[in-house]
Motif scaffolding. Structure first.
Motif, PDB file in Angstrom:
ATOM      1  N   ALA A 259       1.046  -1.264   0.021  1.00  6.54           N
ATOM      2  CA  ALA A 259       0.010  -0.115  -0.052  1.00  6.54           C
ATOM      3  C   ALA A 259       0.914   1.261   0.080  1.00  6.54           C
ATOM      4  O   ALA A 259       0.956   1.842   0.823  1.00  6.54           O
ATOM      5  CB  ALA A 259      -1.052  -0.132   1.305  1.00  6.54           C
ATOM      6  N   PRO A 260       1.382   1.623  -1.250  1.00  3.00           N
ATOM      7  CA  PRO A 260       2.506   2.746  -1.367  1.00  3.00           C
ATOM      8  C   PRO A 260       1.720   3.954  -0.854  1.00  3.00           C
ATOM      9  O   PRO A 260       0.545   4.140  -1.176  1.00  3.00           O
ATOM     10  CB  PRO A 260       2.722   2.830  -2.645  1.00  3.00           C
ATOM     11  N   GLY A 261       2.373   4.833   0.007  1.00  2.99           N
ATOM     12  CA  GLY A 261       1.692   5.865   0.460  1.00  2.99           C
ATOM     13  C   GLY A 261       1.014   5.716   1.751  1.00  2.99           C
ATOM     14  O   GLY A 261       0.714   6.839   2.450  1.00  2.99           O
ATOM     15  N   HIS A 262       0.784   4.575   2.325  1.00  2.00           N
ATOM     16  CA  HIS A 262      -0.014   4.390   3.451  1.00  2.00           C
ATOM     17  C   HIS A 262       1.109   3.609   4.338  1.00  2.00           C
ATOM     18  O   HIS A 262       1.844   2.846   4.066  1.00  2.00           O
ATOM     19  CB  HIS A 262      -1.161   3.454   3.323  1.00  2.00           C
ATOM     20  N   HIS A 263       1.066   4.133   5.606  1.00  2.00           N
ATOM     21  CA  HIS A 263       1.861   3.551   6.835  1.00  2.00           C
ATOM     22  C   HIS A 263       1.311   3.592   7.871  1.00  2.00           C
ATOM     23  O   HIS A 263       0.283   4.431   8.205  1.00  2.00           O
ATOM     24  CB  HIS A 263       3.158   4.455   6.846  1.00  2.00           C
ATOM     25  N   VAL A 264       1.788   3.227   9.321  1.00  2.00           N
ATOM     26  CA  VAL A 264       1.473   3.421  10.613  1.00  2.00           C
ATOM     27  C   VAL A 264       2.544   4.115  11.360  1.00  2.00           C
ATOM     28  O   VAL A 264       3.698   3.526  11.180  1.00  2.00           O
ATOM     29  CB  VAL A 264       1.071   2.217  11.146  1.00  2.00           C
ATOM     30  N   ASP A 265       2.411   5.182  11.891  1.00  2.00           N
ATOM     31  CA  ASP A 265       3.382   5.812  12.763  1.00  2.00           C
ATOM     32  C   ASP A 265       3.257   5.578  14.299  1.00  2.00           C
ATOM     33  O   ASP A 265       2.083   5.888  14.682  1.00  2.00           O
ATOM     34  CB  ASP A 265       3.790   7.261  12.440  1.00  2.00           C
ATOM     35  N   VAL A 266       4.062   4.910  14.794  1.00  2.00           N
ATOM     36  CA  VAL A 266       4.101   4.756  16.225  1.00  2.00           C
ATOM     37  C   VAL A 266       5.039   5.679  17.062  1.00  2.00           C
ATOM     38  O   VAL A 266       6.354   5.658  16.857  1.00  2.00           O
ATOM     39  CB  VAL A 266       4.207   3.317  16.767  1.00  2.00           C
ATOM     40  N   ALA A 267       4.494   6.528  17.762  1.00  2.00           N
ATOM     41  CA  ALA A 267       5.368   7.419  18.635  1.00  2.00           C
ATOM     42  C   ALA A 267       6.137   6.784  19.684  1.00  2.00           C
ATOM     43  O   ALA A 267       5.403   5.943  20.437  1.00  2.00           O
ATOM     44  CB  ALA A 267       4.399   8.833  18.957  1.00  2.00           C
ATOM     45  N   LEU A 268       7.318   6.929  20.108  1.00  2.00           N
ATOM     46  CA  LEU A 268       8.057   6.079  21.136  1.00  2.00           C
ATOM     47  C   LEU A 268       8.329   7.241  22.245  1.00  2.00           C
ATOM     48  O   LEU A 268       8.678   8.364  21.964  1.00  2.00           O
ATOM     49  CB  LEU A 268       9.271   5.448  20.807  1.00  2.00           C
ATOM     50  N   ASN A 269       8.271   6.896  23.461  1.00  2.00           N
ATOM     51  CA  ASN A 269       9.076   7.723  24.548  1.00  2.00           C
ATOM     52  C   ASN A 269       9.984   6.972  25.064  1.00  2.00           C
ATOM     53  O   ASN A 269       9.972   5.634  25.497  1.00  2.00           O
ATOM     54  CB  ASN A 269       7.743   7.971  25.541  1.00  2.00           C
ATOM     55  N   TRP A 270      10.956   7.793  25.877  1.00  2.00           N
ATOM     56  CA  TRP A 270      11.987   7.244  26.955  1.00  2.00           C
ATOM     57  C   TRP A 270      11.509   7.760  28.333  1.00  2.00           C
ATOM     58  O   TRP A 270      11.257   9.113  28.410  1.00  2.00           O
ATOM     59  CB  TRP A 270      13.291   7.769  26.588  1.00  2.00           C
ATOM     60  N   HIS A 271      11.309   6.727  28.978  1.00  2.00           N
ATOM     61  CA  HIS A 271      10.593   7.048  30.551  1.00  2.00           C
ATOM     62  C   HIS A 271      11.888   6.678  31.495  1.00  2.00           C
ATOM     63  O   HIS A 271      12.446   5.401  31.244  1.00  2.00           O
ATOM     64  CB  HIS A 271       9.459   6.080  30.912  1.00  2.00           C
ATOM     65  N   ALA A 272      12.346   7.527  32.208  1.00  2.00           N
ATOM     66  CA  ALA A 272      13.639   7.231  32.944  1.00  2.00           C
ATOM     67  C   ALA A 272      13.470   8.100  34.297  1.00  2.00           C
ATOM     68  O   ALA A 272      12.926   9.168  34.205  1.00  2.00           O
ATOM     69  CB  ALA A 272      14.819   7.431  32.182  1.00  2.00           C
ATOM     70  N   TRP A 273      14.119   7.234  35.274  1.00  2.00           N
ATOM     71  CA  TRP A 273      14.129   8.299  36.549  1.00  2.00           C
ATOM     72  C   TRP A 273      15.179   9.144  36.561  1.00  2.00           C
ATOM     73  O   TRP A 273      16.383   9.090  35.838  1.00  2.00           O
ATOM     74  CB  TRP A 273      14.317   7.235  37.731  1.00  2.00           C
ATOM     75  N   ASN A 274      15.033  10.290  37.132  1.00  2.00           N
ATOM     76  CA  ASN A 274      15.999  11.304  37.414  1.00  2.00           C
ATOM     77  C   ASN A 274      17.404  10.967  38.356  1.00  2.00           C
ATOM     78  O   ASN A 274      17.121  11.583  39.412  1.00  2.00           O
ATOM     79  CB  ASN A 274      15.382  12.568  37.894  1.00  2.00           C
ATOM     80  N   LEU A 275      18.029   9.994  37.958  1.00  2.00           N
ATOM     81  CA  LEU A 275      19.132   9.481  38.494  1.00  2.00           C
ATOM     82  C   LEU A 275      20.617  10.298  38.194  1.00  2.00           C
ATOM     83  O   LEU A 275      20.878   9.700  36.907  1.00  2.00           O
ATOM     84  CB  LEU A 275      19.177   8.228  38.693  1.00  2.00           C
ATOM     85  N   ASP A 276      21.217  11.278  38.600  1.00  2.00           N
ATOM     86  CA  ASP A 276      22.013  12.016  38.042  1.00  2.00           C
ATOM     87  C   ASP A 276      23.513  11.198  38.173  1.00  2.00           C
ATOM     88  O   ASP A 276      24.125  11.615  39.457  1.00  2.00           O
ATOM     89  CB  ASP A 276      22.300  13.506  38.453  1.00  2.00           C
ATOM     90  N   THR A 277      23.911  10.298  37.378  1.00  2.00           N
ATOM     91  CA  THR A 277      25.263   9.597  37.494  1.00  2.00           C
ATOM     92  C   THR A 277      25.906   9.587  36.031  1.00  2.00           C
ATOM     93  O   THR A 277      25.208   9.741  35.147  1.00  2.00           O
ATOM     94  CB  THR A 277      25.121   8.301  38.171  1.00  2.00           C
ATOM     95  N   PRO A 278      26.907   9.514  35.892  1.00  2.00           N
ATOM     96  CA  PRO A 278      27.548   9.392  34.526  1.00  2.00           C
ATOM     97  C   PRO A 278      27.201   8.445  33.659  1.00  2.00           C
ATOM     98  O   PRO A 278      26.896   8.460  32.590  1.00  2.00           O
ATOM     99  CB  PRO A 278      29.069   9.112  34.866  1.00  2.00           C
ATOM    100  N   PHE A 279      26.623   7.176  34.325  1.00  2.00           N
ATOM    101  CA  PHE A 279      26.165   6.070  33.547  1.00  2.00           C
ATOM    102  C   PHE A 279      24.685   6.275  33.043  1.00  2.00           C
ATOM    103  O   PHE A 279      24.379   6.145  31.843  1.00  2.00           O
ATOM    104  CB  PHE A 279      26.237   4.735  34.510  1.00  2.00           C
ATOM    105  N   THR A 280      23.953   6.773  33.881  1.00  2.00           N
ATOM    106  CA  THR A 280      22.650   7.323  33.343  1.00  2.00           C
ATOM    107  C   THR A 280      22.540   8.413  32.445  1.00  2.00           C
ATOM    108  O   THR A 280      21.683   8.393  31.627  1.00  2.00           O
ATOM    109  CB  THR A 280      21.720   7.354  34.626  1.00  2.00           C
ATOM    110  N   ARG A 281      23.315   9.249  32.947  1.00  2.00           N
ATOM    111  CA  ARG A 281      23.539  10.506  31.712  1.00  2.00           C
ATOM    112  C   ARG A 281      23.726  10.128  30.484  1.00  2.00           C
ATOM    113  O   ARG A 281      23.220  10.344  29.412  1.00  2.00           O
ATOM    114  CB  ARG A 281      24.183  11.416  32.165  1.00  2.00           C
TER     115      ARG A 281
END
Length: 296
Positions: A259-281
């Motif tokens: 079906a050229p011209g037809h598609h489904v777009d799925v919005a993605l989110n990143w959910h993360a806790w606010n933990l301020d370390t070099p690894f998590t940043r």
């Protein structure tokens, strides 16, 4: 519950990770009775049950929050040790990621993140509901999940960062398309041709929008995986696949867009806790940067 006993929290973490008192004892190199005693002491101090004894043993809500607290403290301690020039073992960071992201763009974020190795990743495969549950209860530091239509606003919950949209296109092999859709991608043909689906609502909505198809249609149902791709590449079915996953096959003519011209777009989110370390940043920065490269 007063000051926390972090040695006991380490035992609680081990039980939650291993799923049993016996396996936790083996992992920690202590006796099973010592594990039981430390868990019992924590529960007495909390005045609440922290582990549901069973097969497997699982933490209660409060138990999981204590496990998450322990893991966050370990991450912050590891960051401090590095700043002070001490040798440390790599901390573990748990994530929940949807199958489509795992199969397409998420692996591209690993090379700069893990070379040189700075942490140990534990990645859980999870659909939207499970991914959000895991991050909200603190079982994982972050999750990649489809955006909710009506998101729950939780105070003091994980931060949400939009990543972009993963586009799906409806594809089949030329042989399959020629056999089932020789006269075009039509409502009549879709009532006969077998589809392979991982998300029933997505495919049903696509067929309704493109073909005005309402009601049942033949389909195989399986998680998005190599088996799903094999069904399509093996001329066993047609289906919706991430465009970035099938782009080379479409360009080479091994697959065709039904079906050229037809598609489904799925919005993605990143959910993360606010933990301020070099690894998590670094983890958050790399996931967001990789998503910007590959998602719409």
């Amino acid at each position: 519950m007063g000051s926390l006993d972090y040695r006991a929290l380490a035992v609680l973490d081990a039980v939650a990770s291993q799923g049993s008192f016996e396996k936790a004892a083996l992992a920690l190199g202590i006796s099973q009775s010592a594990v039981s005693q430390r868990i019992k002491a924590l529960e007495d101090a909390a005045g609440r049950l922290l582990i549901v004894r069973g097969q497997p043993a699982v933490p209660t809500g409060l138990g999981q929050r204590l496990v998450s607290h322990h893991r966050n403290v370990r991450l912050m301690e590891a960051a401090l040790d590095i700043d002070m020039g001490h040798k440390v073992s790599m901390p573990e960071i748990a994530l929940a990621v949807d199958a489509a992201s795992l199969a397409t763009w998420f692996p591209m974020s690993l090379q700069p993140l893990l070379s040189p190795p700075r942490c140990q990743l534990k990645v859980h495969l999870a659909d939207q509901r499970l991914a959000l549950h895991l991050v909200q209860e603190g079982s994982v530091f972050g999750s990649i999940a489809a955006a909710q239509e009506h998101p729950d606003q939780q105070a003091n919950g994980p931060e949400v960062t939009p990543l972009g949209k993963l586009r799906y296109v409806c594809v089949a092999t030329p042989a399959f398309a020629g056999h089932w859709f020789g006269d075009g991608f039509s409502q009549e043909a879709a009532r006969l041709a077998p589809a392979v689906i991982s998300d029933h609502d997505m495919m049903t909505g696509f067929l309704r929008a493109v073909l005005e198809l309402n009601g049942p249609y033949p389909h195989h149902t399986m998680p998005q995986s190599a088996a799903t791709a094999e069904c399509i590449h093996g001329s066993l079915a047609y289906g919706l696949m991430p465009q970035i996953q099938v782009a080379s096959a479409l360009a080479a003519g091994r697959l065709v867009d039904l079906a050229p011209g037809h598609h489904v777009d799925v919005a993605l989110n990143w959910h993360a806790w606010n933990l301020d370390t070099p690894f998590t940043r670094a983890l958050t920065e790399q996931i967001v940067a990789t998503a910007q490269r590959f998602l719409l």
